[in-house]
Scaffold this active site. Sequence first.
Site, PDB file in Angstrom:
ATOM      1  N   HIS A  73       0.837  -1.198   0.000  1.00 31.71           N
ATOM      2  CA  HIS A  73       0.000   0.000   0.000  1.00 31.71           C
ATOM      3  C   HIS A  73       0.872   1.249   0.000  1.00 31.71           C
ATOM      4  CE1 HIS A  73      -3.731  -2.230   1.664  1.00 31.71           C
ATOM      5  NE2 HIS A  73      -3.661  -2.254   0.355  1.00 31.71           N
ATOM      6  N   ASP A  75       0.649   4.056   1.333  1.00 28.64           N
ATOM      7  CA  ASP A  75       0.944   4.711   2.607  1.00 28.64           C
ATOM      8  C   ASP A  75       1.992   3.952   3.399  1.00 28.64           C
ATOM      9  OD1 ASP A  75      -1.237   2.900   2.588  1.00 28.64           O
ATOM     10  OD2 ASP A  75      -1.605   3.342   4.680  1.00 28.64           O
ATOM     11  N   HIS A  76       2.494   2.868   2.806  1.00 31.65           N
ATOM     12  CA  HIS A  76       3.594   2.161   3.450  1.00 31.65           C
ATOM     13  C   HIS A  76       4.840   2.089   2.577  1.00 31.65           C
ATOM     14  CE1 HIS A  76       1.517   0.615   7.070  1.00 31.65           C
ATOM     15  NE2 HIS A  76       0.464   0.887   6.330  1.00 31.65           N
ATOM     16  N   HIS A 160      -4.336 -11.330   4.503  1.00 28.46           N
ATOM     17  CA  HIS A 160      -4.370 -11.570   3.090  1.00 28.46           C
ATOM     18  C   HIS A 160      -4.341 -10.394   2.121  1.00 28.46           C
ATOM     19  CE1 HIS A 160      -8.832 -12.832   2.242  1.00 28.46           C
ATOM     20  NE2 HIS A 160      -8.580 -11.830   1.487  1.00 28.46           N
ATOM     21  N   GLU A 205       0.290  -1.147  14.594  1.00 29.31           N
ATOM     22  CA  GLU A 205      -0.598  -0.044  14.285  1.00 29.31           C
ATOM     23  C   GLU A 205      -1.842  -0.153  15.156  1.00 29.31           C
ATOM     24  OE1 GLU A 205      -0.790   1.561   9.783  1.00 29.31           O
ATOM     25  OE2 GLU A 205      -2.221   0.063  10.406  1.00 29.31           O
TER      26      GLU A 205
END
Lengths: 600, 970
Positions: A73, A75-76, A160, A205
């Site tokens: 993703h 944002d990572h 997943h 998180e």
Amino acid sequence: IGKITGCVFPLQGAGQDVGRSCILVSIGGKNIMLDCGMHMGYNDDRRFPDFSYITQNGRLTDFLDCVIISHFHLDHCGALPYMSEMVGYDGPIYMTHPTKAICPILLEDFRKITVDKKGETNFFTSQMIKDCMKKVVPLNLHQTVQVDDELEIKAYYAGHVLGAAMVHIKVGSESVVYTVSVNKYAKSHISAWIDKCRPDILISESTYATTIRDSKRCRERDFLKKVHETIERGGKVLIPVFALGRAQELCILLETFWERMNLKAPIYFSTGLTEKANHYYKLFITWTNQKIRKTFVQRNMFEFKHIKAFDRSYADNPGPMVVFATPGMLHAGQSLQIFKKWAGNEKNMVIMPGYCVQGTIGHKILNGQRKLEMEGRATLDVKLQVEYMSFSAHADAKGIMQLIRMAEPRNMLLVHGEAVKMEFLKGKIEQEFSIDCYMPANGETATVTTNPSVPVDISLNLLKREMALGGPLPDPKKPRTMHGTLIMKENSLKLVSSEQALKELGLNEHQLRFTCRVQLQDPHSDPDTLHRIYTHLKSVLKGYTIQHLPDGTVMVESIVIKVSSSAEDTNAKVLLLSWSYQGGEYFFTALCIVKRLMYQ
Amino acid sequence: MAAHLKKRVYEEFSKVVQVTHEEAPAKKLRLSKPSKSAALHVDLCKASSSTDALQYLLTFSRKPVEAESVEGVVRILLEHYYKETDSSVRLKIASLLGLLSKTPGFSPDCIVDDAINTLSSEKSHQVLAQLLDSLLVIGSQLPESPAVRLRLIEVAYKNLSDSSFGVRTKCLQLLGCLGLLEAPLGKDSDGPGPSLAMRDVQSIISDYFGDQDPRVRTAALKAMLQLHERGMKIHQIIYDQACRLLSDDYEQVRSAAVQMVWVLSQLYPESIVPIPSSNEEIRLVDDAFGKISHMVSDGSWMVRVQAAKTLGSMLQVSPHFLEQTLDKKLMSDLRRKRTAHERAKELFASGEFSSGRKWADDAPKEKLDTNTVNLIASGACGAFVHGLEDEMFEVRNAAVEALCQLARSSPSFAEKCLDFLVDMFNDEIEEVRLQSIHVLRQISTHITLREDQLDTVLAVLEDSSRDIREALHELLCFTNVSTKECIQLALLELLKNLNKYPTDRSSVWKCLKFLGSRHPTLVLPLVPELLSTHPYFDTPEPDMDDPAYIAVLVLVFNAATSCPTMPALFSDHTFRHYAYLRDSLSHLVPPLRLPGRKQVYGLDSVDCGSGSGSVESAQLFLQQSLNRVSTIQNLEAAGAPELLDLTIRDLQRLGELQTELAGAADFCATFLRCQLLLMKALQEKLWNISVPLILKQNITVTAAAQQVLDESYKLEFLYSGLENRQVATIHHVRLQAKALQLILAARTRHGLDSLISSCEKFLQDVESFQRLFLTELPHLQDSFVEKLLELLPRLSSCKPVEQVKILQTTLRQSGLLQLRLPEQIHRATATIIEPTGESDNPLRFTSGLVVALDIDATLEHVQDPQNSVKVQVLYPDGQSHVIHPKPADFRKPGPNRHRLITQVYLSHTAWTEPSQIEVRLLLAYSSSCSSRLGWTDAMDSLHPAEGTVEGTIPFSKHVKVFIMPKPARR
């Protein structure tokens, strides 16, 4: 002695919404960057982490030992090319195989939108993405990778999103586990699995720290039921989606449902990015969940049987159909075109599988607006049914707790979340597991002190000797003490027998003997007294070696007993008891017995 | 049946076998003894290196050793053992010791001492472990000798402190398997040894619960479980230790600990244990339940499966704890959120049907008190919620199973877990869906489905898997629903199902039958709508062949049986359709008391009062018929054929009317038919005519004899529930038929040799009969066999021609054997559901290639169908193929019922036009009646197949399938 610092990057003005993960960890003298995300909400410098925070003037490569990316993703991983190519970092970047495959697609797509569509400059180029990807070292699950002599990392399956991983980072005896929203999309609370590795810190998180999800099965059933009903009526179903993750999940869901229910209506998937993504899902089938893996024996689930590529002209075909189209909020592109075509028929249905930003058509229709103003003053009557299907099955508090139970960390570090929610979770964690929990704010550093274990070498001979001494082994009931000498030399610690220690150090052995005088009155002659003591001891202390030596002493193990009488008073006897330092334990027993005998 | 029979036959003969073994081959053994051990000795001496020796031992271990020579071999092995320096050879020898002591017929007590002695000098841990393993084998071979046990236990104690985990594990195993159940009596066996052995086994084993090696911990737990299995009462002190092991680092330890805790909870359910960190106390079973529930969210899925399974068997748990397992609290941003289940329930309660269209109708409501939220499943809280949502389907399956067991014993829990079970109907794995459907059926007596739940359940009717649909039909048969809308909904969905999968027809009808008879009052208000009648207008008559219409009628008629007001709502054609259906589908349509129409159904009077009473009366009738027949004295009695004829007819009709007695009636009828055939064949006039005329007569009699023979096999293998008595009777009939054949052969054929051999064979048959049914002989008074046995000495001595004459008279004079009915006789039946044989479209395929034909059949009362049921395909050119279906093709939907769903592959050369092939099912049997066991010595090997009759009985109607092999295109 040891210290691990976890540091959350300062991201200017970052709100409390979707993450921009970038965490710096110092462990055992190593600096590791965990994730290198960007913020989707900004179009200026604020979208990337402020790397100058790490080093004011030095190069990043000198400071960082490695970068680890948990999943694909943006944002990572969005700031990765920026960091490696524009700021400059040449060290290793670790990510799993699927992440490595999909990450560049997303980055490229993101770049296209920013540069080509919005016309921004000062952004990374395609070449930069490629160069950045060259620095990536792929990880396999459960494979221990030695970054350098001391630092090792190991990846675990984390649910997943294809290729998402938890990472176990270890330097010497200190270790950290990093996980992002475990099983964010997994079907259950338990899907991620980790060894009972007992790390010093577990970093997790906590965005959904205060949520406990319902079973996903209900939601899925609702979704399928709605689609099925519409199809049976002969209506068309539009499902606006974003390209990755959710879309594949829904595809699999519908595909299996079609298979199960023996349905014939066509399902289409809009072309483009998704096709490439599906391709990677096909390749990395082993990284997916049990159902998909099991079916693989017969066929690859992503070789869709019922789902075909969509063509613009199909939208006008008669009869029922299901179409997945991008983008997800109905604000532009194919999904909006199809929506316009189908909106007029009340038999049709649109299912919004996710959140819609204010101002988009998706948001409007979800709020019940039935007349939409289009560009050019045209209005659109919305007659079709609008359904909202929440599929955002985020990692909930239970997932995090489960992970803590599995890994048994000594400390917990929560990142990215609202203070209130984190406070709640923190309280729960401290209450249930009685471990310390930290929640550093952006830019704040949390330091955890560890008690690293100190390895000591022990000579085998000593170990064997001590084992032989203590009777049958193992006696699980009690710990065993052993005698030895600890030698600290240079950087190593060694435990050896005292003889060897003396030899090694070139020292002589000194004997230490203690003597005790006991005065007593006894009418017998010296040898008689001694003999009495001897016989008495012999009768009381069975199983000890007691000798009557010819030189007028009695030996009890290593204790020597001697009797002498003073010249003036033959009745006043002085009993001399002498023992070596090792024989201390026996001494007091012997003394007591002798005393008792004498006072009788 | 066949298997049972065979087993019994073997039992009967086991004695005979032993006798022969003891007597005859003694010489052989004496010869082999020195040779075997000597060979080994020579080999071992020859071995120059340890690898050579190992090689010899390996080859040696592949050959069996006679019981008598084992001891010698062991001595040689041990001798070598002490000389050997290489530990791998010693290891092999040690394992051979165990292997050899397992030799049947050898009692290892003579080598115990030697084996134990080897332990003392052994240094290698691996060899030591292997030696202990061999000792374990020896010990379990000698269960009757306490002295040996005591010694072995002592050995185990001594080696428990070994530093190798392997040795400790083996020692614990030894203790578990051999440890004394009760302390040895008194101190009569004094000496230092026994005192060690007398220590409490349990406390010693439990010391090793804390061992440093996880394998040893597991072994200790397993040993304890072994003790429990052997009947020792495990002390309650172990409980705490076992609970501690639940949080072990290693999964195998946790798994064993779960079992241990479960065992203890079953042993001491009511004892009280304190809750740590509070001064409350709870029952042990509740505590254990909580702890095992906790394991349902363990990290290892093996443990989760184990825990979930175990929960199901803890029935003594308090309801309060039980209900906690379904606890689930949802929250969103610290606010309480209602679960989908609760929402559904509320919507149902408020009378509104789920709209699902509102955005955020699942929006969180009230604020939660943070202290009450249980984030981690502590204790039983939410155990099943977790289990049912597990990632691994094995865990989900286990959880469903456990839910079922618990729900069956607690109605209130059943009510509560309903939502969860219904949810499981949508699981992604078919096995889980199927399992949950089955489970719901099993608990269906306790529950009533709500409308929204029924909706979910019914959605599964469209599943493409036949198993699922049928399971669901089965479930609906037993389901209670609450409202008339539910009935309507169910009917609607079932009709949809019927439309989509026409092959489900019979299953759907059956389902509606039960649905109707269960809910007459709910069906009543729906009748006008269902039958589309109108108060004023005549509506068109529906098509009688429409399966959907039949389905509706089945529902209505079944509801009408217990609802006398319903027929008033029927229109004229409904009554006509009733008459038709009552006759054509009598198993689905019950008899109705229709006003003024009774006379039409006069024939039905028998089953009007269908119930247990009628079964009894039918039974009585059956018995009476048999009694009547038994008055026939012998096969030549006058009027007997007529009486038999009549009785057979009666019985056949009875079988049709009373399905419960069909098997018995059929059985009797077939038996009597055999007698009738025999009787006719033996009629005097046939035998008195002169030789030239005989030929024509002979043909009919031969045919009759053959038929009786065939029927006798049918009697034996087609019916289940036969007792030894009946089997004897059947064999008797067969013997009679054989005698008849022999007589016929004597009359027609003139070759004396063949006659001699067939006479001999017949005598053998008689002997084997005598042996087989020795216990039954008293019941066979006045029968053919009895007379035969009386005459046996004479028979065996005289000439064949004479024998035949004797036989003929005996046969004719012998009386009719009385048939005694066993409790339950069932006839094996098979119905081919698919292919239906109705299709006119030929199956086309290229000649030389194969085409797969789907076969779906139900089998009733077939024992061991995997081995006995075959599919026969008959091609028009007379070719026939017999296909053996795979064992996996058989399913077992219910007791005594099997389902065969398989594919047969057809192939043929090209045909010019489509033609029909026939498919049917065969029941294969193999009777080993006069098999090798009967013939003492050498005869066996000469005629291995002699006597075993293998054959097949067709037991289903054949179905015709159109196929068309086309020539391959070039």
